[in-house]
Design a protein around this motif. Structure first.
Motif, short mmCIF file in Angstrom:
data_model
loop_
_atom_site.label_atom_id
_atom_site.label_comp_id
_atom_site.label_asym_id
_atom_site.label_seq_id
_atom_site.Cartn_x
_atom_site.Cartn_y
_atom_site.Cartn_z
N LEU A 1 44.21 35.71 40.58
CA LEU A 1 43.18 35.32 39.61
C LEU A 1 42.60 36.54 38.90
CD1 LEU A 1 41.38 33.24 38.25
CD2 LEU A 1 39.92 33.25 40.28
N TRP A 2 42.46 37.64 39.62
CA TRP A 2 41.92 38.86 39.01
C TRP A 2 42.87 40.03 39.24
CZ3 TRP A 2 38.83 36.19 42.67
CH2 TRP A 2 37.78 35.45 42.13
N THR A 3 42.83 40.98 38.32
CA THR A 3 43.51 42.25 38.53
C THR A 3 42.49 43.38 38.35
OG1 THR A 3 44.22 42.44 36.23
CG2 THR A 3 45.78 41.46 37.78
N VAL A 4 42.66 44.41 39.16
CA VAL A 4 41.86 45.62 39.06
C VAL A 4 42.82 46.72 38.62
CG1 VAL A 4 40.45 47.29 40.33
CG2 VAL A 4 40.33 44.85 40.92
N GLU A 5 42.53 47.34 37.47
CA GLU A 5 43.44 48.35 36.91
C GLU A 5 42.67 49.61 36.54
OE1 GLU A 5 46.25 46.44 33.89
OE2 GLU A 5 44.48 45.14 33.86
N SER B 1 32.68 55.35 39.93
CA SER B 1 33.91 54.57 39.91
C SER B 1 34.02 53.89 38.55
CB SER B 1 33.85 53.51 41.02
OG SER B 1 34.94 52.63 40.90
N THR B 2 35.19 53.98 37.92
CA THR B 2 35.45 53.27 36.67
C THR B 2 36.74 52.47 36.85
OG1 THR B 2 36.67 55.13 35.73
CG2 THR B 2 34.33 55.01 35.22
N PHE B 3 36.78 51.28 36.26
CA PHE B 3 37.96 50.43 36.39
C PHE B 3 37.91 49.31 35.37
CE2 PHE B 3 34.65 48.90 39.13
CZ PHE B 3 34.70 47.52 39.06
N LYS B 4 39.05 48.65 35.21
CA LYS B 4 39.16 47.49 34.33
C LYS B 4 39.41 46.27 35.21
CE LYS B 4 42.07 45.60 30.65
NZ LYS B 4 43.25 45.89 29.82
N LEU B 5 38.61 45.23 35.04
CA LEU B 5 38.78 43.99 35.79
C LEU B 5 39.16 42.89 34.80
CD1 LEU B 5 38.43 42.56 38.60
CD2 LEU B 5 36.20 41.84 37.73
N THR B 6 40.23 42.15 35.12
CA THR B 6 40.70 41.08 34.24
C THR B 6 40.80 39.78 35.03
OG1 THR B 6 42.02 42.64 32.94
CG2 THR B 6 42.60 40.31 32.74
N ASN B 7 40.25 38.71 34.46
CA ASN B 7 40.48 37.36 34.98
C ASN B 7 41.75 36.89 34.29
OD1 ASN B 7 40.57 34.43 35.02
ND2 ASN B 7 38.51 34.51 35.89
N THR B 8 42.83 36.73 35.05
CA THR B 8 44.14 36.45 34.46
C THR B 8 44.26 35.05 33.87
OG1 THR B 8 45.06 35.75 36.57
CG2 THR B 8 45.26 38.09 36.01
N ARG B 9 43.39 34.14 34.26
CA ARG B 9 43.47 32.77 33.71
C ARG B 9 42.70 32.63 32.41
NH1 ARG B 9 46.41 33.57 37.29
NH2 ARG B 9 47.33 32.05 38.65
N THR B 10 41.64 33.42 32.25
CA THR B 10 40.87 33.36 31.01
C THR B 10 41.23 34.52 30.08
OG1 THR B 10 39.05 34.67 31.92
CG2 THR B 10 38.93 32.27 32.18
#
Length: 135
Positions: free
Chosen positions: A14-18, A35-44
């Motif tokens: 459901l999510w990816t941390v990149e 800490s820096t990161f990109k969080l993506t909800n893969t369904r939306t």
């Protein structure tokens, strides 16, 4: 998507941390790490670039993010591993749903870690978290 409103559903990845980058604070300074990161909800397909100061040099916590007040993140860091727990809520018809999941990202730290600013990165590593949905 309907799967995000199905009670007891497990939504794979459901999510990816990149693009995770962690800079730890030195024992010689009074500041905190970051800490820096990109969080993506893969369904939306919604992504958010996030950055936070580390508490006690190993915890990053969001109770709501700038773009999504229903998104809570708890990141616990060890020198070469980040454990990310995600709890997100959203509307589902006349009610709401939320999902909880956990991702693990391996960090790469340079051999001269102490001389090079105490920074580690996820490099090409991406962490994925399944979401267990409750309506």
């Amino acid at each position: 998507p309907a799967e995000l409103c199905a009670d007891n559903a497990t939504v794979k990845d459901l999510w990816t941390v990149e693009s995770l980058r962690v800079t730890y604070a030195s024992d010689l300074t009074s500041g905190s790490g970051r800490s820096t990161f990109k969080l993506t909800n893969t369904r939306t397909n919604f992504s958010e670039e996030l950055s936070c100061a580390l508490r006690a040099n190993y915890v990053c916590e969001y109770k709501g993010t700038p773009a999504d007040p229903g998104l809570n993140i708890w990141m616990q860091l060890h020198i070469e591993t980040a454990f990310v727990t995600i709890n997100q809520s959203w509307p589902c018809g006349d009610s709401s749903a939320h999902a909880v999941g956990m991702a693990e990202v391996t960090l790469t730290c340079p051999e001269d870690f102490y001389e090079k600013g105490l920074a580690c990165t996820g490099a090409d590593e991406e962490g994925s978290a399944n979401g267990v949905v409750t309506v």
